[in-house]
Design a protein around this motif. Sequence first.
Motif, mmCIF file in Angstrom:
data_model
loop_
_atom_site.group_PDB
_atom_site.id
_atom_site.type_symbol
_atom_site.label_atom_id
_atom_site.label_comp_id
_atom_site.label_asym_id
_atom_site.label_seq_id
_atom_site.Cartn_x
_atom_site.Cartn_y
_atom_site.Cartn_z
ATOM 1 N N TRP A 84 51.730 -2.347 -20.931
ATOM 2 C CA TRP A 84 52.827 -2.502 -19.565
ATOM 3 C C TRP A 84 54.136 -3.162 -19.298
ATOM 4 O O TRP A 84 55.499 -3.116 -19.915
ATOM 5 C CB TRP A 84 52.669 -2.529 -18.336
ATOM 6 C CG TRP A 84 53.207 -2.040 -17.487
ATOM 7 C CD1 TRP A 84 54.119 -3.523 -15.983
ATOM 8 C CD2 TRP A 84 54.188 -0.915 -16.264
ATOM 9 N NE1 TRP A 84 55.023 -2.774 -15.355
ATOM 10 C CE2 TRP A 84 55.544 -1.463 -15.699
ATOM 11 C CE3 TRP A 84 53.881 0.422 -17.010
ATOM 12 C CZ2 TRP A 84 55.940 -0.571 -14.819
ATOM 13 C CZ3 TRP A 84 54.738 1.353 -16.765
ATOM 14 C CH2 TRP A 84 55.518 1.222 -15.446
ATOM 15 N N SER A 85 53.455 -4.671 -19.454
ATOM 16 C CA SER A 85 54.251 -6.304 -19.282
ATOM 17 C C SER A 85 55.516 -5.937 -20.216
ATOM 18 O O SER A 85 56.282 -6.422 -20.642
ATOM 19 C CB SER A 85 53.815 -7.594 -19.114
ATOM 20 O OG SER A 85 52.888 -7.164 -17.544
ATOM 21 N N GLU A 88 57.958 -2.557 -20.793
ATOM 22 C CA GLU A 88 59.025 -3.720 -19.821
ATOM 23 C C GLU A 88 60.190 -4.505 -19.619
ATOM 24 O O GLU A 88 61.124 -4.398 -19.688
ATOM 25 C CB GLU A 88 58.389 -3.304 -18.349
ATOM 26 C CG GLU A 88 59.477 -3.111 -17.138
ATOM 27 C CD GLU A 88 58.757 -3.278 -15.602
ATOM 28 O OE1 GLU A 88 59.323 -3.029 -15.019
ATOM 29 O OE2 GLU A 88 57.637 -3.663 -16.226
ATOM 30 N N PHE A 228 48.640 -2.926 -11.635
ATOM 31 C CA PHE A 228 49.901 -2.100 -11.682
ATOM 32 C C PHE A 228 50.692 -2.840 -10.375
ATOM 33 O O PHE A 228 51.941 -4.094 -11.352
ATOM 34 C CB PHE A 228 50.141 -0.860 -11.661
ATOM 35 C CG PHE A 228 51.259 -0.249 -12.171
ATOM 36 C CD1 PHE A 228 51.942 -0.137 -13.371
ATOM 37 C CD2 PHE A 228 52.197 0.058 -10.647
ATOM 38 C CE1 PHE A 228 52.457 0.654 -13.479
ATOM 39 C CE2 PHE A 228 53.106 0.536 -11.180
ATOM 40 C CZ PHE A 228 54.061 1.006 -12.475
ATOM 41 N N ASN A 232 53.960 -6.016 -12.881
ATOM 42 C CA ASN A 232 55.638 -4.694 -12.585
ATOM 43 C C ASN A 232 55.874 -5.757 -11.995
ATOM 44 O O ASN A 232 56.239 -6.933 -12.103
ATOM 45 C CB ASN A 232 55.622 -3.496 -12.291
ATOM 46 C CG ASN A 232 54.485 -3.779 -10.648
ATOM 47 O OD1 ASN A 232 55.143 -4.449 -10.059
ATOM 48 N ND2 ASN A 232 54.213 -2.868 -9.919
ATOM 49 N N CYS A 381 56.703 4.200 -9.490
ATOM 50 C CA CYS A 381 56.668 4.804 -11.220
ATOM 51 C C CYS A 381 57.437 5.698 -10.964
ATOM 52 O O CYS A 381 57.982 5.956 -12.460
ATOM 53 C CB CYS A 381 55.199 5.314 -10.975
ATOM 54 S SG CYS A 381 53.723 4.719 -11.280
ATOM 55 N N CYS A 418 56.978 3.603 -25.420
ATOM 56 C CA CYS A 418 57.331 4.203 -24.066
ATOM 57 C C CYS A 418 56.371 4.996 -23.450
ATOM 58 O O CYS A 418 56.368 5.099 -22.521
ATOM 59 C CB CYS A 418 58.686 4.510 -24.114
ATOM 60 S SG CYS A 418 60.384 3.931 -24.171
ATOM 61 N N PRO A 421 52.994 3.003 -21.903
ATOM 62 C CA PRO A 421 53.085 2.614 -20.415
ATOM 63 C C PRO A 421 53.614 3.861 -19.433
ATOM 64 O O PRO A 421 53.163 4.789 -18.072
ATOM 65 C CB PRO A 421 54.356 2.059 -20.484
ATOM 66 C CG PRO A 421 55.165 2.458 -21.409
ATOM 67 C CD PRO A 421 54.240 2.533 -22.341
ATOM 68 N N THR A 422 53.869 5.000 -20.139
ATOM 69 C CA THR A 422 54.120 6.405 -19.049
ATOM 70 C C THR A 422 52.549 6.987 -19.337
ATOM 71 O O THR A 422 53.324 7.575 -17.634
ATOM 72 C CB THR A 422 55.199 7.083 -20.347
ATOM 73 O OG1 THR A 422 56.661 7.246 -20.423
ATOM 74 C CG2 THR A 422 55.259 9.154 -19.413
ATOM 75 N N LEU A 424 50.174 5.558 -18.130
ATOM 76 C CA LEU A 424 49.727 4.559 -17.167
ATOM 77 C C LEU A 424 50.273 5.016 -15.968
ATOM 78 O O LEU A 424 49.589 5.158 -14.833
ATOM 79 C CB LEU A 424 49.857 3.258 -17.446
ATOM 80 C CG LEU A 424 49.294 2.586 -16.392
ATOM 81 C CD1 LEU A 424 48.213 2.193 -16.503
ATOM 82 C CD2 LEU A 424 49.876 0.740 -16.816
ATOM 83 N N ILE A 425 51.603 5.570 -15.824
ATOM 84 C CA ILE A 425 52.141 5.391 -14.556
ATOM 85 C C ILE A 425 51.485 7.068 -13.660
ATOM 86 O O ILE A 425 51.862 7.728 -13.417
ATOM 87 C CB ILE A 425 53.629 6.591 -14.764
ATOM 88 C CG1 ILE A 425 54.835 4.844 -15.036
ATOM 89 C CG2 ILE A 425 54.785 6.789 -14.260
ATOM 90 C CD1 ILE A 425 56.255 4.732 -15.494
#
Length: 487
Positions: A84-85, A88, A228, A232, A381, A418, A421-422, A424-425
């Motif tokens: 994630w991090s 982003e 999360f 974020n 999200c 991407c 993380p998508t 994970l969302i």
Amino acid sequence: MRKLSQTANRQPTVAMGEDSGAEYVNIGEVTFPRSVNVKKVAILPLIFLIFYEVSGGPFGIEDSVGAAGPLLALVGFLVFPFIWSVPEALITAEMGTMFPENGGYVVWVASALGPYWGFQQGWMKWLSGVIDNALYPVLFLDYLKSAIPALGGGWPRVLAALALTIVLTYMNYRGLTIVGWVAVALGVFSILPFVVMGLVAIPKLEPSRWFEVNLHDVDWNLYLNTLFWNLNYWDSISTLAGEVQNPKRTLPKALFYALILVVLGYFFPLLIGIGALPVNRELWTDGYFSDIAKMIGGVWLRWWIQAAAAMSNMGMFVAEMSSDSFQLLGMAERGMLPEFFGKRSQYGTPLVGILFSASGVILLSWSSFQDIVAAENFLYCFGMILEFISFIRLRMKYPALSRPYKIPLGTVGSVLMCVPPTILICVVLALSSLKVAIVSLIFVVIGLVLQPSLKYVERKRWLKFSVSADLPDLDYSTHGRADTLMQ
């Protein structure tokens, strides 16, 4: 990774934290607006502003151990940043240097998907930011209530939260440069006691405790929401890009150093806290690090950790409020909000944006910690999905657009970056409770209606809207390709 067909127009890729060396060329050769006689934020304060936007230290991560046990908590704070991090932060570095103005991610989405979705991005991100900021008075008082029991509830707690909000809001009003250097001082004070605790705990460490795991007893919803929430908001710094010294060079470097600081700031205290004492998962809740400090070093270390927690929450509050209020200013400069949101105080700060953000914090500060985290993550999200779509769309539709910093991946690589993380969302959204989902969706619907309502107000001239003449046009179809290329 797909190569661009026009190799002559390709831009060199660089590692994160380094500058491409290319000159930034604005669309139509228009310069971005800068506040007059306001000192810009340098790299060191910017690093700590990012640190506080994202983390602020290990305060609030205790639930990860309570929810999933030692091993999964440690692994989570090592693996999750790569899922994630890092993506982003990389997207923030590229898009933030493309659009170094205070609208930040609102401008990214507006440029790719149009002003309607840009407004939705601004609404959801501002709301999630205000919800996020409502946490910090709660955390602040949770850490102090063991020393001052009266702050555990009732009117003393309410009045203390209100007083804290007012004091920190005034600090934001006085200027972003002050906020930046205050963040540096608070950051050093908040990190230092964990370094001391680690040194004191060395003789007590038992590595076997780090590997304790029970996959049949995991609260996945709490575990993922805790990870999360604590990793974020890397994109929040983009709404301050217009206030940064030379953002095309400073922003990528600051994101790189802040990423290292955040990960170490979580992993090291967990390693010490778990390894030095027998693990009782029921005790690992908000504020437990102060109890660990007492058991490891004594009452003096506990008081230091509690003071550090209080200072950390102050740092997170002022950093988040800066981002939220400057975002509203940036939206006003783009004509998405009434013109009065774009007015600055004598200190160069967005007065109306600060007052709106502070009001939202006061209204939400009565909620419980876990309820706030879940609702914030749900809205966040949705906003991140719009950011990913916008990032890919701009890469595909405008490959030759000026990118002072560019992620060293082609279009296919960017899409693949991407994907994790998508996923994970989607998992975070699926694990949300029905109550949180309903409340969050109501807020989303409000945003869908609010934008056309504001347009109606604009047409009726009940309020004044205007687009800053200093800003470049986001409608790239009206400009020649040559205006957008790197020189």
